[in-house]
Scaffold this active site. Structure first.
Site, PDB file in Angstrom:
ATOM      1  N   ASN A   1       0.818  -1.208   0.000  1.00 16.06           N
ATOM      2  CA  ASN A   1       0.000   0.000   0.000  1.00 16.06           C
ATOM      3  C   ASN A   1       0.853   1.260   0.000  1.00 16.06           C
ATOM      4  O   ASN A   1       1.102   1.842  -1.043  1.00 16.06           O
ATOM      5  CB  ASN A   1      -0.943  -0.018   1.209  1.00 16.06           C
ATOM      6  CG  ASN A   1      -2.177   0.846   1.006  1.00 16.06           C
ATOM      7  OD1 ASN A   1      -2.106   1.902   0.403  1.00 16.06           O
ATOM      8  ND2 ASN A   1      -3.308   0.393   1.496  1.00 16.06           N
ATOM      9  N   ASP A   2       1.325   1.678   1.170  1.00 18.66           N
ATOM     10  CA  ASP A   2       2.046   2.949   1.274  1.00 18.66           C
ATOM     11  C   ASP A   2       3.289   3.003   0.394  1.00 18.66           C
ATOM     12  O   ASP A   2       3.648   4.074  -0.112  1.00 18.66           O
ATOM     13  CB  ASP A   2       2.446   3.214   2.730  1.00 18.66           C
ATOM     14  CG  ASP A   2       1.233   3.300   3.642  1.00 18.66           C
ATOM     15  OD1 ASP A   2       0.223   3.881   3.218  1.00 18.66           O
ATOM     16  OD2 ASP A   2       1.302   2.774   4.772  1.00 18.66           O
ATOM     17  N   VAL A   3       3.950   1.855   0.194  1.00 16.80           N
ATOM     18  CA  VAL A   3       5.205   1.847  -0.565  1.00 16.80           C
ATOM     19  C   VAL A   3       4.987   2.006  -2.063  1.00 16.80           C
ATOM     20  O   VAL A   3       5.943   2.079  -2.831  1.00 16.80           O
ATOM     21  CB  VAL A   3       6.008   0.553  -0.281  1.00 16.80           C
ATOM     22  CG1 VAL A   3       6.392   0.471   1.186  1.00 16.80           C
ATOM     23  CG2 VAL A   3       5.231  -0.689  -0.709  1.00 16.80           C
TER      24      VAL A   3
ATOM     25  N   PHE B   1      -0.575   1.328   6.655  1.00 20.79           N
ATOM     26  CA  PHE B   1      -0.120   1.697   7.988  1.00 20.79           C
ATOM     27  C   PHE B   1      -0.068   3.209   8.183  1.00 20.79           C
ATOM     28  O   PHE B   1      -0.255   3.706   9.285  1.00 20.79           O
ATOM     29  CB  PHE B   1       1.269   1.117   8.258  1.00 20.79           C
ATOM     30  CG  PHE B   1       1.273  -0.377   8.411  1.00 20.79           C
ATOM     31  CD1 PHE B   1       0.170  -1.032   8.910  1.00 20.79           C
ATOM     32  CD2 PHE B   1       2.387  -1.120   8.053  1.00 20.79           C
ATOM     33  CE1 PHE B   1       0.165  -2.400   9.051  1.00 20.79           C
ATOM     34  CE2 PHE B   1       2.399  -2.489   8.200  1.00 20.79           C
ATOM     35  CZ  PHE B   1       1.279  -3.136   8.699  1.00 20.79           C
ATOM     36  N   ALA B   2       0.208   3.956   7.116  1.00 19.20           N
ATOM     37  CA  ALA B   2       0.316   5.408   7.253  1.00 19.20           C
ATOM     38  C   ALA B   2      -1.051   6.059   7.451  1.00 19.20           C
ATOM     39  O   ALA B   2      -1.132   7.223   7.817  1.00 19.20           O
ATOM     40  CB  ALA B   2       1.008   6.011   6.038  1.00 19.20           C
TER      41      ALA B   2
END
Length: 460
Positions: free
Chosen positions: A386-388, A426-427
């Protein structure tokens, strides 16, 4: 220390270093781990051979209890739970050091006849070891979802309270060094350090957890090295310095991978597993696809890049992904895996999962290497990451992850995202990738979705 003990320690140190060298690649990691374990056994035996070692029944009881708890736990742990086990086992090391420092204080009458460096090293070990133990317990609780994954803070009081706790612990250590040998000071030091460990990790969100685990690991190593100096135990000094140095280097590398400073990470407030997506963005159109259409798209590609994330780990989809890759390779399609340094919940999480599924090491490509290949990629298959992969890290200066290096999947000709829902990572922020015109969403459990793709590929 007898000559025999000295020789055994040298052998143990050599095995530690040689084993650590083996951990640099999946092919040699298992062997390297075994070599280092043999070194530790030799170090323990050598320590027990030191004259006047102490209470043998108590030592044997400790070894037996540790083995009864540690061996079954390590054998039964799932790969998805490996990050929290690493955090917990690391914390136990720090807690052991803190208790040893307390015992050393009591048995020496508050370092009454000990050199100053012994008292300083022991007090330092007590402080850092206690921070590591309690901080690791909070990290374990967050990863295990016993505690909220989001940052938990006292807002404006957070940093002043941390400073007060740190000054309180250091003040107790200074009082002991200035000849105030009351045991209550040692207890207050340990309690203040414990509270500091809790208060430092609680405000840190899930997005920063890989860095936190690495940092606490370094703390445990440094505390062990300091305790080894206080006890005059060479093995503890060397092993602690190896752990402390490697953990510090890894922490720095992980922080750079997120484009965040270590002080900013310790300050907390970034990332949580339960964040809510803005309703304004939920209304934007999203293209969905099916397993059959995904299989056709993959089958007619020349180059496919798989981008794994924590969603793959949760679904235990790595073996199904490996089977899918083998089917594609049999059709002459190039398959590689894009590994972001902080994908998952601990350093190297994706590498471990894919190595478990016998994915060739040559196909695992780090971010700097794979980003240049995305423009030549026909399909980027994002599985639970996701965030990456969030383009906001490059395009939105107001985003919390702005400036974080990401996998440049949007440069590929087509992107397919396997995900359970549109939930954030997570962010705790929306992923702009999901709304890109090139992107198609395949909703569902990653393992089930990949298996359906495999069956469709077999039928083509």
């Amino acid at each position: 220390m007898t000559p025999l003990v000295g020789v055994l320690y040298i052998v143990a140190f050599s095995l530690f270093i040689y084993g650590l060298m083996g951990l640099t690649g999946p092919r040699t990691a298992v062997r390297g781990n075994a070599i280092a374990a043999v070194g530790m056994v030799i170090a323990v035996v050598a320590t027990l051979l030191i004259p006047g070692m102490g209470n043998w029944p108590l030592i044997v009881l400790g070894v037996v209890l540790g083995a009864l708890v540690g061996v079954p736990a390590a054998r039964k742990v799932k790969m998805t739970a490996m990050p929290q086990m690493v955090a917990l086992f690391n914390g136990v090391g720090g807690g052991a050091v803190a208790l040893i420092a307390w015992v050393e204080f009591r048995t020496t009458g508050g370092y009454l006849v000990e050199p100053v460096y012994v008292a300083v090293a022991s007090l330092f070990a007590a402080l850092i070891g206690s921070i590591s133990f309690w901080g690791s317990l909070i990290a374990f609780g967050k990863l295990q979802e016993i505690l909220p994954g989001r940052p938990v803070t006292l807002r404006g009081l957070q940093q002043p309270l941390n400073i007060v706790l740190l000054l309180g612990a250091v003040g107790c250590a200074a009082a002991v060094l200035s000849d105030v040998r009351t045991e209550i000071l040692m207890i207050v030091l340990l309690l203040a350090a414990a509270a500091l460990g809790v208060m430092v990790v609680l405000p840190i969100g899930g997005a920063d957890m890989p860095v936190v685990i690495s940092l606490l690991n370094a703390f445990t190593g440094l505390s062990a090295a300091a305790m080894g100096l206080a006890l005059g135990n060479t093995a503890l000094i060397v092993a602690g310095m190896i752990v402390g140095a490697s953990g510090s280097i890894l922490t720095n590398l992980m922080a750079k991978a997120m484009n965040r400073s270590i002080p900013a990470i310790v300050a907390g407030g970034f990332g949580g597993a339960k964040a809510v997506i803005a309703t304004a963005k939920e209304s934007r159109p999203v293209r969905s696809t099916s397993s059959a259409d995904t299989a056709i798209q993959l089958a007619y590609a020349s180059k496919v890049v798989v981008v794994p994330g924590y969603g793959m780990a949760v679904a235990q989809a790595q073996h199904a992904v490996r089977e899918m890759a083998q089917l594609l390779e049999a059709k002459g399609i190039s398959v590689s895996y894009a590994i972001h340094p902080v994908a998952g919940r601990m350093p190297g999480h994706m590498n471990v999962l894919l190595a478990e599924a016998d994915v060739p090491y040559e196909q695992l490509k780090e971010m700097d290497e794979i980003n240049s290949e995305f423009p030549q990629t026909d399909v980027a298959l994002v599985i639970g990451a996701n965030d990456v992969t969030n383009p906001a890290a490059r395009s939105d200066p107001g985003s919390p992850i702005y400036g974080m290096p990401i996998l440049d999947v949007t440069a590929s000709r087509s992107v397919i995202v396997l995900k359970r829902s549109m939930s954030s990572g997570f962010a705790g922020i929306d992923n702009e990738l999901f709304y890109d015109p090139k992107t198609s969403m395949l909703f569902g459990d990653a393992k089930a979705s990949v298996r359906e793709i495999v069956e469709e590929l077999k039928a083509l």
